[in-house]
Scaffold this active site. Structure first.
Site, PDB file in Angstrom:
ATOM      1  N   ASN A 101       0.742  -1.403  -0.223  1.00 46.87           N
ATOM      2  CA  ASN A 101       0.200   0.114  -0.083  1.00 46.87           C
ATOM      3  C   ASN A 101       0.760   1.363  -0.041  1.00 46.87           C
ATOM      4  O   ASN A 101       0.258   2.312  -0.550  1.00 46.87           O
ATOM      5  CB  ASN A 101      -0.849   0.164   1.095  1.00 46.87           C
ATOM      6  CG  ASN A 101      -1.907  -1.131   1.068  1.00 46.87           C
ATOM      7  OD1 ASN A 101      -2.596  -1.079   0.025  1.00 46.87           O
ATOM      8  ND2 ASN A 101      -2.163  -1.896   2.183  1.00 46.87           N
ATOM      9  N   SER A 133      -9.754 -11.325   8.705  1.00 44.40           N
ATOM     10  CA  SER A 133     -10.572 -10.384   8.919  1.00 44.40           C
ATOM     11  C   SER A 133     -11.372 -10.099   7.650  1.00 44.40           C
ATOM     12  O   SER A 133     -10.525  -9.672   6.565  1.00 44.40           O
ATOM     13  CB  SER A 133     -10.018  -9.265   9.661  1.00 44.40           C
ATOM     14  OG  SER A 133      -9.478  -9.670  10.803  1.00 44.40           O
ATOM     15  N   SER A 164     -13.430  -6.991   5.064  1.00 41.53           N
ATOM     16  CA  SER A 164     -13.322  -5.418   5.002  1.00 41.53           C
ATOM     17  C   SER A 164     -14.480  -5.025   5.761  1.00 41.53           C
ATOM     18  O   SER A 164     -14.546  -3.875   6.282  1.00 41.53           O
ATOM     19  CB  SER A 164     -13.595  -5.198   3.381  1.00 41.53           C
ATOM     20  OG  SER A 164     -12.271  -5.430   2.642  1.00 41.53           O
ATOM     21  N   GLN A 192     -10.296   1.177  -2.551  1.00 40.50           N
ATOM     22  CA  GLN A 192      -9.409   0.462  -2.461  1.00 40.50           C
ATOM     23  C   GLN A 192      -7.939   0.999  -3.112  1.00 40.50           C
ATOM     24  O   GLN A 192      -7.901   1.645  -3.982  1.00 40.50           O
ATOM     25  CB  GLN A 192      -9.521  -0.905  -3.224  1.00 40.50           C
ATOM     26  CG  GLN A 192     -10.833  -1.731  -2.754  1.00 40.50           C
ATOM     27  CD  GLN A 192     -10.648  -3.284  -3.026  1.00 40.50           C
ATOM     28  OE1 GLN A 192     -10.695  -3.826  -2.065  1.00 40.50           O
ATOM     29  NE2 GLN A 192     -10.642  -3.635  -4.288  1.00 40.50           N
ATOM     30  N   ARG A 217     -21.965 -18.561 -30.879  1.00 34.71           N
ATOM     31  CA  ARG A 217     -21.039 -17.597 -30.028  1.00 34.71           C
ATOM     32  C   ARG A 217     -21.173 -16.259 -30.641  1.00 34.71           C
ATOM     33  O   ARG A 217     -21.145 -16.013 -31.956  1.00 34.71           O
ATOM     34  CB  ARG A 217     -19.635 -17.927 -30.480  1.00 34.71           C
ATOM     35  CG  ARG A 217     -19.326 -19.286 -29.806  1.00 34.71           C
ATOM     36  CD  ARG A 217     -17.760 -19.534 -30.063  1.00 34.71           C
ATOM     37  NE  ARG A 217     -16.704 -18.572 -29.721  1.00 34.71           N
ATOM     38  CZ  ARG A 217     -15.815 -18.639 -28.655  1.00 34.71           C
ATOM     39  NH1 ARG A 217     -16.218 -19.754 -27.875  1.00 34.71           N
ATOM     40  NH2 ARG A 217     -15.128 -17.738 -28.260  1.00 34.71           N
TER      41      ARG A 217
END
Length: 436
Positions: free
Chosen positions: A51, A109, A111, A132, A190
């Site tokens: 981060n 844990s 968010s 984020q 397709r």
């Protein structure tokens, strides 16, 4: 689920066209406290301390914090962390810090648990925007338009998506029966890309949610929910090392660099000591003092000159070694060499004025305390990767490379990239004016 297609149409520059003096957020009548929250735990497994790792000269978390701040839509901007270094970087970028508890700092844990703890400790918050840090191409206009969907259109939650045109398959394993089956297509029929709307995939950039939804229903997506569609170029995510160089190239092209437009510099000042040199002095047996210069750096300076950028190398009057090599530097690089005192700005102000430029037209590369004023003033500024904190905090760009090891070349390439972006923007403006 209530949904409507919402694509950001503000263009690459979006919020960048707003003046630096744009007013701070004024809360509409009846609207509660809106908080931005970036979760930045210190225990990243894929990339250690991801981060706050430098991405294109900015700590990763700095990209989203700058977009949040410049959106002028938040009453408060927070970083939730359990790590001292992340806390320091968050505060340096103007964020408040929620020091999360050990209970929500484990690998297991979620968010949601961390956000719920944040709301319990900050009961005045009514709307949370969970952003984020791994989404560095987020722009202020994305935030503004998504928040309007809650405050003006009445949704309880909004999350960001990107449209993908990918055919998906899955494996089915039941005993001896193993099959691969299609999930979102009929193989015999397709569709062509232009005949298929594709699928909406969460890109993780942000999740806006009202407090009641988070606390009462235990969800970030619920109630009256919709999506905000981001263009693919803004949808960047970073999980493992291999993502980093790709993300860096993307953010240099599509990232949000602040309210200013890409700078085009006409003059570059470069401090020789610590930028072109590595800070070491070699002593020969005869007592001669020597320093080394990297040929990549001198090639970078020549690249700038070829593109019409004047380069002036700065040597300190207090550094006899740098002074003695001034003539050789001038011959090797083709650049002018200028002696400066303990405060380079005092010597350079008159020169900038003499050339009928302002400091926004100037690029400056330094590496220590005496350079801080110039680093702050210059339109583009940089320091090598090993520069002291006092200098790196003042610079707009921190190089990956160290002084004397390619940092100058790296900054030269960055200057040329900004020049290319500005030229492209001018061309687009001309096209837009002609079109309308």
């Amino acid at each position: 689920i209530m949904a409507e297609r919402k694509r950001g149409l503000s263009g690459e520059n979006g919020e960048q066209d707003r003046p630096a003096s744009a007013s701070k957020r004024v809360r509409p009548e009846g609207q509660g406290h809106v908080a931005a929250l970036v979760l930045a735990r210190g225990g990243s497994k894929g990339i250690p301390l991801k981060n706050i790792k430098m991405l294109a000269g900015v700590p990763l978390i700095g990209w989203v914090l700058r977009a949040a701040r410049d959106s002028d839509r938040f009453d408060s901007v927070w970083v939730s962390t359990d790590h001292d270094e992340i806390e320091k970087v968050a505060k340096a970028w103007g964020a408040k810090v929620h020091r999360r508890s050990p209970e929500v700092s484990r690998d297991s844990s979620s968010s949601l648990e961390t956000i719920q703890e944040f709301i319990r400790l900050n009961p005045e918050v009514d709307i949370v925007c969970h952003m984020q840090a791994t989404s560095p191409c987020l722009h202020p206009f994305h935030i503004q338009e998504a928040l309007d969907m809650i405050t003006k259109q009445g949704y309880d939650s909004v999350f960001s998506v990107v449209r993908r045109h990918q055919f998906r398959w899955t494996e089915i394993k039941k005993g001896s029966d193993e099959r691969t089956v299609p999930l979102n297509l009929v193989p015999t029929k397709r569709p062509r890309r232009q005949d298929w709307d594709g699928e909406l995939c969460e890109n993780g950039s942000f999740y806006f949610s009202k407090k009641q939804l988070i606390m009462s229903e235990g969800s970030l997506q619920g109630g009256s929910v919709t999506y905000y569609e981001m263009l693919p170029e803004y949808s960047v995510d970073i999980d493992v090392d291999i993502d980093w160089p790709v993300a860096e190239q993307r953010v240099l092209r599509f990232g949000y660099f602040g309210r200013h437009k890409p700078e085009v510099v006409h003059l570059m000042f470069c401090n020789v000591s610590g930028c072109l040199t590595e800070g070491r002095i070699f002593l020969s047996l005869s007592g001669e003092e020597m320093v080394s210069i990297n040929t990549r750096d001198t090639a970078g300076l020549r690249m700038l000159k070829e593109e019409g950028v004047e380069v002036i190398l700065l040597v300190s009057r207090l550094d006899p070694v740098a002074q003695s090599m001034a003539d050789k530097l001038a011959q090797r690089t083709g650049c002018q060499v200028l002696q400066v005192g303990a405060e380079p700005q005092e010597d350079l102000n008159a020169l900038v004025e003499q050339k009928k430029l302002s400091w926004k037209d100037v690029a400056y590369m330094g590496n220590d305390q005496p350079d801080v004023k110039c680093l702050n003033l210059a339109g583009l500024s940089a320091v090598p990767g090993d520069a002291p904190v006092v200098a790196s905090n003042a610079a707009k760009y921190t190089c990956h490379s160290k002084g004397g090891s390619g940092a100058v070349r790296e900054f030269c390439e960055y200057i040329l990239l900004q020049k290319k972006k500005a030229k492209s923007q001018v061309q687009q403006d001309r096209i837009d004016r002609h079109h309308f």
